[in-house]
Design a protein around this motif. Sequence first.
Motif, PDB file in Angstrom:
ATOM      1  N   ILE A  24      19.194 -27.938  14.800  1.00  0.00           N
ATOM      2  CA  ILE A  24      18.139 -27.892  13.786  1.00  0.00           C
ATOM      3  C   ILE A  24      18.510 -28.782  12.606  1.00  0.00           C
ATOM      4  CG2 ILE A  24      16.922 -26.415  12.151  1.00  0.00           C
ATOM      5  CD1 ILE A  24      17.339 -24.100  14.074  1.00  0.00           C
ATOM      6  N   VAL A  25      19.733 -28.690  12.151  1.00  0.00           N
ATOM      7  CA  VAL A  25      20.188 -29.398  10.959  1.00  0.00           C
ATOM      8  C   VAL A  25      20.604 -30.818  11.332  1.00  0.00           C
ATOM      9  CG1 VAL A  25      21.857 -29.391   9.079  1.00  0.00           C
ATOM     10  CG2 VAL A  25      20.954 -27.231   9.935  1.00  0.00           C
ATOM     11  N   LYS A  26      20.018 -31.824  10.631  1.00  0.00           N
ATOM     12  CA  LYS A  26      20.374 -33.221  10.877  1.00  0.00           C
ATOM     13  C   LYS A  26      21.551 -33.671  10.016  1.00  0.00           C
ATOM     14  CE  LYS A  26      15.798 -34.819  12.206  1.00  0.00           C
ATOM     15  NZ  LYS A  26      14.700 -35.738  11.904  1.00  0.00           N
ATOM     16  N   ASN A  27      21.578 -33.191   8.778  1.00  0.00           N
ATOM     17  CA  ASN A  27      22.623 -33.607   7.841  1.00  0.00           C
ATOM     18  C   ASN A  27      22.903 -32.450   6.883  1.00  0.00           C
ATOM     19  OD1 ASN A  27      24.429 -35.105   6.413  1.00  0.00           O
ATOM     20  ND2 ASN A  27      22.921 -36.408   5.404  1.00  0.00           N
ATOM     21  N   ALA A  28      24.196 -32.247   6.559  1.00  0.00           N
ATOM     22  CA  ALA A  28      24.566 -31.193   5.609  1.00  0.00           C
ATOM     23  C   ALA A  28      25.744 -31.679   4.768  1.00  0.00           C
ATOM     24  CB  ALA A  28      24.920 -29.907   6.336  1.00  0.00           C
ATOM     25  N   ARG A  29      25.665 -31.399   3.490  1.00  0.00           N
ATOM     26  CA  ARG A  29      26.710 -31.812   2.555  1.00  0.00           C
ATOM     27  C   ARG A  29      26.984 -30.674   1.583  1.00  0.00           C
ATOM     28  NH1 ARG A  29      26.662 -34.513  -2.607  1.00  0.00           N
ATOM     29  NH2 ARG A  29      28.575 -35.711  -2.865  1.00  0.00           N
ATOM     30  N   ILE A  30      28.261 -30.398   1.357  1.00  0.00           N
ATOM     31  CA  ILE A  30      28.697 -29.377   0.410  1.00  0.00           C
ATOM     32  C   ILE A  30      29.352 -30.098  -0.762  1.00  0.00           C
ATOM     33  CG2 ILE A  30      30.194 -27.381   0.072  1.00  0.00           C
ATOM     34  CD1 ILE A  30      30.041 -26.975   3.126  1.00  0.00           C
ATOM     35  N   TYR A  31      29.051 -29.670  -1.984  1.00  0.00           N
ATOM     36  CA  TYR A  31      29.633 -30.361  -3.141  1.00  0.00           C
ATOM     37  C   TYR A  31      29.947 -29.396  -4.280  1.00  0.00           C
ATOM     38  CZ  TYR A  31      25.046 -30.055  -5.320  1.00  0.00           C
ATOM     39  OH  TYR A  31      23.877 -29.599  -5.857  1.00  0.00           O
ATOM     40  N   VAL A  32      30.850 -29.839  -5.132  1.00  0.00           N
ATOM     41  CA  VAL A  32      31.215 -29.155  -6.378  1.00  0.00           C
ATOM     42  C   VAL A  32      31.159 -30.209  -7.469  1.00  0.00           C
ATOM     43  CG1 VAL A  32      33.005 -27.911  -7.627  1.00  0.00           C
ATOM     44  CG2 VAL A  32      32.742 -27.560  -5.176  1.00  0.00           C
ATOM     45  N   SER A  33      30.519 -29.878  -8.575  1.00  0.00           N
ATOM     46  CA  SER A  33      30.387 -30.825  -9.678  1.00  0.00           C
ATOM     47  C   SER A  33      30.768 -30.126 -10.984  1.00  0.00           C
ATOM     48  CB  SER A  33      28.946 -31.332  -9.765  1.00  0.00           C
ATOM     49  OG  SER A  33      28.807 -32.236 -10.829  1.00  0.00           O
ATOM     50  N   GLY A  34      31.446 -30.854 -11.845  1.00  0.00           N
ATOM     51  CA  GLY A  34      31.839 -30.299 -13.133  1.00  0.00           C
ATOM     52  C   GLY A  34      31.581 -31.285 -14.254  1.00  0.00           C
ATOM     53  N   GLU A  35      31.223 -30.764 -15.419  1.00  0.00           N
ATOM     54  CA  GLU A  35      30.989 -31.604 -16.597  1.00  0.00           C
ATOM     55  C   GLU A  35      31.816 -31.077 -17.759  1.00  0.00           C
ATOM     56  OE1 GLU A  35      26.977 -32.415 -17.635  1.00  0.00           O
ATOM     57  OE2 GLU A  35      26.344 -32.581 -15.557  1.00  0.00           O
ATOM     58  N   ASN A  36      32.320 -32.017 -18.569  1.00  0.00           N
ATOM     59  CA  ASN A  36      33.155 -31.697 -19.738  1.00  0.00           C
ATOM     60  C   ASN A  36      34.350 -30.834 -19.340  1.00  0.00           C
ATOM     61  OD1 ASN A  36      31.357 -33.076 -21.443  1.00  0.00           O
ATOM     62  ND2 ASN A  36      30.058 -31.278 -21.531  1.00  0.00           N
ATOM     63  N   LEU A  37      35.077 -31.284 -18.334  1.00  0.00           N
ATOM     64  CA  LEU A  37      36.164 -30.486 -17.793  1.00  0.00           C
ATOM     65  C   LEU A  37      37.409 -30.480 -18.677  1.00  0.00           C
ATOM     66  CD1 LEU A  37      35.800 -31.458 -14.050  1.00  0.00           C
ATOM     67  CD2 LEU A  37      35.022 -29.389 -15.189  1.00  0.00           C
ATOM     68  N   PHE A  38      37.829 -31.650 -19.154  1.00  0.00           N
ATOM     69  CA  PHE A  38      39.051 -31.727 -19.950  1.00  0.00           C
ATOM     70  C   PHE A  38      38.900 -32.727 -21.079  1.00  0.00           C
ATOM     71  CE2 PHE A  38      40.571 -30.770 -15.623  1.00  0.00           C
ATOM     72  CZ  PHE A  38      41.171 -29.551 -15.869  1.00  0.00           C
ATOM     73  N   THR A  39      39.585 -32.446 -22.177  1.00  0.00           N
ATOM     74  CA  THR A  39      39.735 -33.409 -23.266  1.00  0.00           C
ATOM     75  C   THR A  39      41.192 -33.385 -23.689  1.00  0.00           C
ATOM     76  OG1 THR A  39      37.485 -33.025 -24.059  1.00  0.00           O
ATOM     77  CG2 THR A  39      39.009 -34.078 -25.584  1.00  0.00           C
ATOM     78  N   TRP A  40      41.864 -34.514 -23.512  1.00  0.00           N
ATOM     79  CA  TRP A  40      43.248 -34.641 -23.949  1.00  0.00           C
ATOM     80  C   TRP A  40      43.244 -35.360 -25.286  1.00  0.00           C
ATOM     81  CZ3 TRP A  40      41.852 -35.750 -18.856  1.00  0.00           C
ATOM     82  CH2 TRP A  40      42.373 -34.897 -17.904  1.00  0.00           C
ATOM     83  N   THR A  41      43.784 -34.709 -26.308  1.00  0.00           N
ATOM     84  CA  THR A  41      43.803 -35.282 -27.642  1.00  0.00           C
ATOM     85  C   THR A  41      44.998 -34.740 -28.426  1.00  0.00           C
ATOM     86  OG1 THR A  41      42.554 -35.586 -29.677  1.00  0.00           O
ATOM     87  CG2 THR A  41      42.257 -33.503 -28.562  1.00  0.00           C
ATOM     88  N   LYS A  42      45.399 -35.469 -29.456  1.00  0.00           N
ATOM     89  CA  LYS A  42      46.489 -35.031 -30.331  1.00  0.00           C
ATOM     90  C   LYS A  42      45.968 -34.321 -31.575  1.00  0.00           C
ATOM     91  CE  LYS A  42      49.554 -38.764 -28.943  1.00  0.00           C
ATOM     92  NZ  LYS A  42      50.333 -39.923 -29.398  1.00  0.00           N
ATOM     93  N   LEU A  43      44.652 -34.130 -31.666  1.00  0.00           N
ATOM     94  CA  LEU A  43      44.082 -33.461 -32.838  1.00  0.00           C
ATOM     95  C   LEU A  43      44.619 -32.040 -32.956  1.00  0.00           C
ATOM     96  CD1 LEU A  43      40.366 -34.611 -32.679  1.00  0.00           C
ATOM     97  CD2 LEU A  43      42.107 -35.315 -34.298  1.00  0.00           C
ATOM     98  N   LYS A  44      44.760 -31.582 -34.188  1.00  0.00           N
ATOM     99  CA  LYS A  44      45.340 -30.264 -34.442  1.00  0.00           C
ATOM    100  C   LYS A  44      44.290 -29.170 -34.541  1.00  0.00           C
ATOM    101  CE  LYS A  44      49.123 -32.488 -36.821  1.00  0.00           C
ATOM    102  NZ  LYS A  44      49.756 -32.757 -38.100  1.00  0.00           N
ATOM    103  N   SER A  45      43.037 -29.478 -34.274  1.00  0.00           N
ATOM    104  CA  SER A  45      41.964 -28.494 -34.365  1.00  0.00           C
ATOM    105  C   SER A  45      41.119 -28.537 -33.099  1.00  0.00           C
ATOM    106  CB  SER A  45      41.075 -28.794 -35.576  1.00  0.00           C
ATOM    107  OG  SER A  45      39.950 -27.948 -35.567  1.00  0.00           O
ATOM    108  N   ASP A  46      40.727 -27.356 -32.619  1.00  0.00           N
ATOM    109  CA  ASP A  46      39.841 -27.282 -31.456  1.00  0.00           C
ATOM    110  C   ASP A  46      38.384 -27.550 -31.828  1.00  0.00           C
ATOM    111  OD1 ASP A  46      41.945 -26.652 -29.806  1.00  0.00           O
ATOM    112  OD2 ASP A  46      41.688 -24.490 -30.055  1.00  0.00           O
ATOM    113  N   TYR A  47      38.063 -27.539 -33.119  1.00  0.00           N
ATOM    114  CA  TYR A  47      36.684 -27.683 -33.559  1.00  0.00           C
ATOM    115  C   TYR A  47      36.345 -29.081 -34.032  1.00  0.00           C
ATOM    116  CZ  TYR A  47      36.716 -22.699 -33.077  1.00  0.00           C
ATOM    117  OH  TYR A  47      36.828 -21.438 -32.562  1.00  0.00           O
ATOM    118  N   ILE A  48      37.219 -30.028 -33.827  1.00  0.00           N
ATOM    119  CA  ILE A  48      36.920 -31.420 -34.135  1.00  0.00           C
ATOM    120  C   ILE A  48      36.862 -32.180 -32.818  1.00  0.00           C
ATOM    121  CG2 ILE A  48      37.691 -33.527 -35.275  1.00  0.00           C
ATOM    122  CD1 ILE A  48      39.065 -31.809 -37.356  1.00  0.00           C
TER     123      ILE A  48
END
Length: 87
Positions: free
Chosen positions: A35-59
């Motif tokens: 029955i199924v001709k094509n099938a694809r499984i996926y995982v998507s993420g946005e804004n996963l990581f931010t690497w920074t030297k800033l001393k505040s989480d709110y900047i």
Amino acid sequence: SVANDMYLQDLAYCKLRNLTIGYTLSENLLKKTKIVKNARIYVSGENLFTWTKLKSDYIDPQEVMSDPTGRTYPMGRTLSFGIEVSF
């Protein structure tokens, strides 16, 4: 009249904004369903990581460019899971 650098911070950052990982099921496996001709499984993420030297989480280092204070709520992380099926 002496320059003050007490509040200066390094704005260098690296941000992972979007990542999608997917897997397309093999044709041999799908032939068994007839029955199924094509099938694809996926995982998507946005804004996963931010690497920074800033001393505040709110900047957010990206927002400082448009707003001098740079104070914002932290960007939310989003995860999506899905299946694409063609009949």
